[in-house]
Scaffold this motif. Sequence first.
Motif, PDB file in Angstrom:
ATOM      1  N   LYS A 161       0.445  -1.292   0.088  1.00 42.62           N
ATOM      2  CA  LYS A 161      -0.237   0.137  -0.556  1.00 42.62           C
ATOM      3  C   LYS A 161       0.957   1.710  -0.226  1.00 42.62           C
ATOM      4  O   LYS A 161       0.790   2.445  -0.799  1.00 42.62           O
ATOM      5  N   LEU A 162       1.738   1.108   0.516  1.00 44.58           N
ATOM      6  CA  LEU A 162       2.722   2.420   1.102  1.00 44.58           C
ATOM      7  C   LEU A 162       3.348   2.612  -0.316  1.00 44.58           C
ATOM      8  O   LEU A 162       4.117   3.406  -0.877  1.00 44.58           O
ATOM      9  N   ARG A 163       3.642   1.349  -1.286  1.00 48.95           N
ATOM     10  CA  ARG A 163       4.630   1.406  -2.354  1.00 48.95           C
ATOM     11  C   ARG A 163       3.700   2.210  -3.623  1.00 48.95           C
ATOM     12  O   ARG A 163       4.153   3.036  -4.112  1.00 48.95           O
ATOM     13  N   GLU A 164       2.252   1.558  -3.630  1.00 47.13           N
ATOM     14  CA  GLU A 164       0.996   2.485  -4.308  1.00 47.13           C
ATOM     15  C   GLU A 164       0.988   3.773  -3.793  1.00 47.13           C
ATOM     16  O   GLU A 164       0.650   4.755  -4.896  1.00 47.13           O
ATOM     17  N   ARG A 165       1.303   4.378  -2.705  1.00 51.08           N
ATOM     18  CA  ARG A 165       0.844   5.520  -2.787  1.00 51.08           C
ATOM     19  C   ARG A 165       2.255   6.307  -3.153  1.00 51.08           C
ATOM     20  O   ARG A 165       2.258   7.346  -4.237  1.00 51.08           O
ATOM     21  N   ALA A 166       3.704   5.801  -3.297  1.00 46.89           N
ATOM     22  CA  ALA A 166       4.452   7.016  -3.745  1.00 46.89           C
ATOM     23  C   ALA A 166       4.091   6.975  -4.665  1.00 46.89           C
ATOM     24  O   ALA A 166       4.872   8.161  -5.670  1.00 46.89           O
ATOM     25  N   GLU A 167       4.050   5.710  -5.768  1.00 45.60           N
ATOM     26  CA  GLU A 167       4.021   5.526  -7.335  1.00 45.60           C
ATOM     27  C   GLU A 167       2.770   6.980  -7.427  1.00 45.60           C
ATOM     28  O   GLU A 167       2.778   6.999  -8.829  1.00 45.60           O
ATOM     29  N   SER A 168       2.053   6.888  -7.022  1.00 45.39           N
ATOM     30  CA  SER A 168       0.760   7.479  -6.903  1.00 45.39           C
ATOM     31  C   SER A 168       0.860   8.728  -7.037  1.00 45.39           C
ATOM     32  O   SER A 168       0.527  10.581  -7.989  1.00 45.39           O
ATOM     33  N   ALA A 169       1.428   9.588  -6.053  1.00 44.23           N
ATOM     34  CA  ALA A 169       2.614  10.860  -5.832  1.00 44.23           C
ATOM     35  C   ALA A 169       3.191  10.968  -7.331  1.00 44.23           C
ATOM     36  O   ALA A 169       3.330  12.103  -7.906  1.00 44.23           O
ATOM     37  N   LEU A 170       3.756   9.687  -7.239  1.00 41.12           N
ATOM     38  CA  LEU A 170       5.159  10.447  -8.540  1.00 41.12           C
ATOM     39  C   LEU A 170       4.186  10.420  -9.764  1.00 41.12           C
ATOM     40  O   LEU A 170       4.907  11.866 -10.240  1.00 41.12           O
ATOM     41  N   GLN A 171       2.924  10.096  -9.846  1.00 42.21           N
ATOM     42  CA  GLN A 171       2.786  10.407 -11.458  1.00 42.21           C
ATOM     43  C   GLN A 171       2.056  11.238 -10.923  1.00 42.21           C
ATOM     44  O   GLN A 171       1.642  12.337 -12.011  1.00 42.21           O
ATOM     45  N   GLU A 172       1.221  11.532 -10.205  1.00 43.56           N
ATOM     46  CA  GLU A 172       0.410  13.056  -9.858  1.00 43.56           C
ATOM     47  C   GLU A 172       1.742  14.555  -9.916  1.00 43.56           C
ATOM     48  O   GLU A 172       1.391  15.202 -10.317  1.00 43.56           O
ATOM     49  N   ALA A 173       2.836  14.473  -9.791  1.00 43.79           N
ATOM     50  CA  ALA A 173       3.596  15.341  -9.445  1.00 43.79           C
ATOM     51  C   ALA A 173       4.300  15.728 -11.164  1.00 43.79           C
ATOM     52  O   ALA A 173       4.203  16.765 -11.443  1.00 43.79           O
ATOM     53  N   ARG A 174       4.254  14.044 -11.612  1.00 38.90           N
ATOM     54  CA  ARG A 174       5.107  14.469 -13.413  1.00 38.90           C
ATOM     55  C   ARG A 174       3.608  15.006 -14.123  1.00 38.90           C
ATOM     56  O   ARG A 174       4.140  15.749 -14.546  1.00 38.90           O
ATOM     57  N   ALA A 175       2.128  14.684 -13.590  1.00 35.39           N
ATOM     58  CA  ALA A 175       0.920  15.308 -13.984  1.00 35.39           C
ATOM     59  C   ALA A 175       1.161  17.212 -14.324  1.00 35.39           C
ATOM     60  O   ALA A 175       1.023  17.344 -14.493  1.00 35.39           O
ATOM     61  N   ARG A 176       1.598  17.416 -12.641  1.00 33.13           N
ATOM     62  CA  ARG A 176       1.865  18.915 -12.314  1.00 33.13           C
ATOM     63  C   ARG A 176       2.547  19.063 -13.195  1.00 33.13           C
ATOM     64  O   ARG A 176       2.731  20.476 -14.099  1.00 33.13           O
ATOM     65  N   PHE A 177       4.224  18.621 -13.582  1.00 27.70           N
ATOM     66  CA  PHE A 177       4.650  19.313 -14.322  1.00 27.70           C
ATOM     67  C   PHE A 177       5.018  19.407 -15.404  1.00 27.70           C
ATOM     68  O   PHE A 177       5.177  20.554 -16.515  1.00 27.70           O
ATOM     69  N   GLU A 178       4.400  18.593 -16.188  1.00 25.29           N
ATOM     70  CA  GLU A 178       3.632  18.336 -17.414  1.00 25.29           C
ATOM     71  C   GLU A 178       2.941  19.726 -17.903  1.00 25.29           C
ATOM     72  O   GLU A 178       2.721  20.360 -18.940  1.00 25.29           O
ATOM     73  N   THR A 179       2.068  20.184 -16.350  1.00 23.71           N
ATOM     74  CA  THR A 179       1.448  20.813 -16.918  1.00 23.71           C
ATOM     75  C   THR A 179       2.316  21.915 -17.170  1.00 23.71           C
ATOM     76  O   THR A 179       1.937  22.932 -18.062  1.00 23.71           O
ATOM     77  N   ILE A 180       2.637  22.507 -15.638  1.00 24.60           N
ATOM     78  CA  ILE A 180       3.491  23.354 -16.131  1.00 24.60           C
ATOM     79  C   ILE A 180       4.820  23.762 -17.183  1.00 24.60           C
ATOM     80  O   ILE A 180       5.050  24.909 -17.406  1.00 24.60           O
ATOM     81  N   GLN A 181       5.093  22.603 -17.714  1.00 23.35           N
ATOM     82  CA  GLN A 181       6.505  22.741 -18.788  1.00 23.35           C
ATOM     83  C   GLN A 181       5.046  23.627 -20.050  1.00 23.35           C
ATOM     84  O   GLN A 181       6.000  23.857 -20.727  1.00 23.35           O
ATOM     85  N   ASP A 182       4.032  22.595 -20.202  1.00 21.82           N
ATOM     86  CA  ASP A 182       3.327  22.301 -20.818  1.00 21.82           C
ATOM     87  C   ASP A 182       3.072  24.470 -21.385  1.00 21.82           C
ATOM     88  O   ASP A 182       3.100  24.948 -22.631  1.00 21.82           O
ATOM     89  N   ASP A 183       2.456  24.890 -19.700  1.00 17.53           N
ATOM     90  CA  ASP A 183       2.544  26.467 -19.377  1.00 17.53           C
ATOM     91  C   ASP A 183       3.544  27.253 -20.128  1.00 17.53           C
ATOM     92  O   ASP A 183       3.441  28.103 -20.758  1.00 17.53           O
ATOM     93  N   ILE A 184       4.775  27.029 -19.960  1.00 20.88           N
ATOM     94  CA  ILE A 184       6.048  28.042 -20.121  1.00 20.88           C
ATOM     95  C   ILE A 184       6.103  27.855 -21.566  1.00 20.88           C
ATOM     96  O   ILE A 184       6.743  28.606 -21.939  1.00 20.88           O
ATOM     97  N   ILE A 185       5.754  26.605 -22.082  1.00 19.93           N
ATOM     98  CA  ILE A 185       5.929  26.487 -23.653  1.00 19.93           C
ATOM     99  C   ILE A 185       5.589  27.557 -24.336  1.00 19.93           C
ATOM    100  O   ILE A 185       5.593  28.591 -24.765  1.00 19.93           O
ATOM    101  N   SER A 186       4.189  27.915 -23.964  1.00 19.17           N
ATOM    102  CA  SER A 186       2.991  28.308 -24.234  1.00 19.17           C
ATOM    103  C   SER A 186       3.409  29.740 -24.136  1.00 19.17           C
ATOM    104  O   SER A 186       3.097  30.160 -25.345  1.00 19.17           O
ATOM    105  N   ARG A 187       4.168  30.382 -22.727  1.00 15.52           N
ATOM    106  CA  ARG A 187       4.196  31.063 -22.891  1.00 15.52           C
ATOM    107  C   ARG A 187       5.639  31.883 -23.666  1.00 15.52           C
ATOM    108  O   ARG A 187       5.279  33.387 -23.719  1.00 15.52           O
ATOM    109  N   GLY A 188       6.088  31.469 -23.728  1.00 16.76           N
ATOM    110  CA  GLY A 188       7.626  31.241 -24.537  1.00 16.76           C
ATOM    111  C   GLY A 188       6.980  31.513 -26.001  1.00 16.76           C
ATOM    112  O   GLY A 188       7.869  32.960 -27.272  1.00 16.76           O
ATOM    113  N   ARG A 189       6.311  30.816 -26.544  1.00 19.93           N
ATOM    114  CA  ARG A 189       5.685  30.902 -28.081  1.00 19.93           C
ATOM    115  C   ARG A 189       5.161  32.103 -27.883  1.00 19.93           C
ATOM    116  O   ARG A 189       5.364  32.783 -28.925  1.00 19.93           O
TER     117      ARG A 189
END
Length: 99
Positions: A36-64
């Motif tokens: 269960k703890l490993r699953e929570r860690a994996e879930s937290a990592l997936q959530e962070a990856r999604a946030r980072f991709e959103t921020i990356q897309d926002d930065i790329i859009s602002r640059g364009r």
Amino acid sequence: MESAREKLVGDIKVLLTDVDALFRQAAASSGEEARKLRERAESALQEARARFETIQDDIISRGRDAAHATDDWVHHNPWSSIGLGAGIGLLIGFLIARR
């Protein structure tokens, strides 16, 4: 842009703290609890990856957007662009010559 970077750094710190705590708990646990703890860690990592991709897309859009705005301004003000470029070149030349 600065607030997005600060938010990203804060998110990374929180994520690392959470994942570190989860892995320590998982190391001390066994069986079903560790799974269960490993699953929570994996879930937290997936959530962070999604946030980072959103921020990356926002930065790329602002640059364009900034690049398009600059391109439009240069096309509408060619002589001002030439003067601005020459002025910046002179300033850089003076700064380099002072050394």
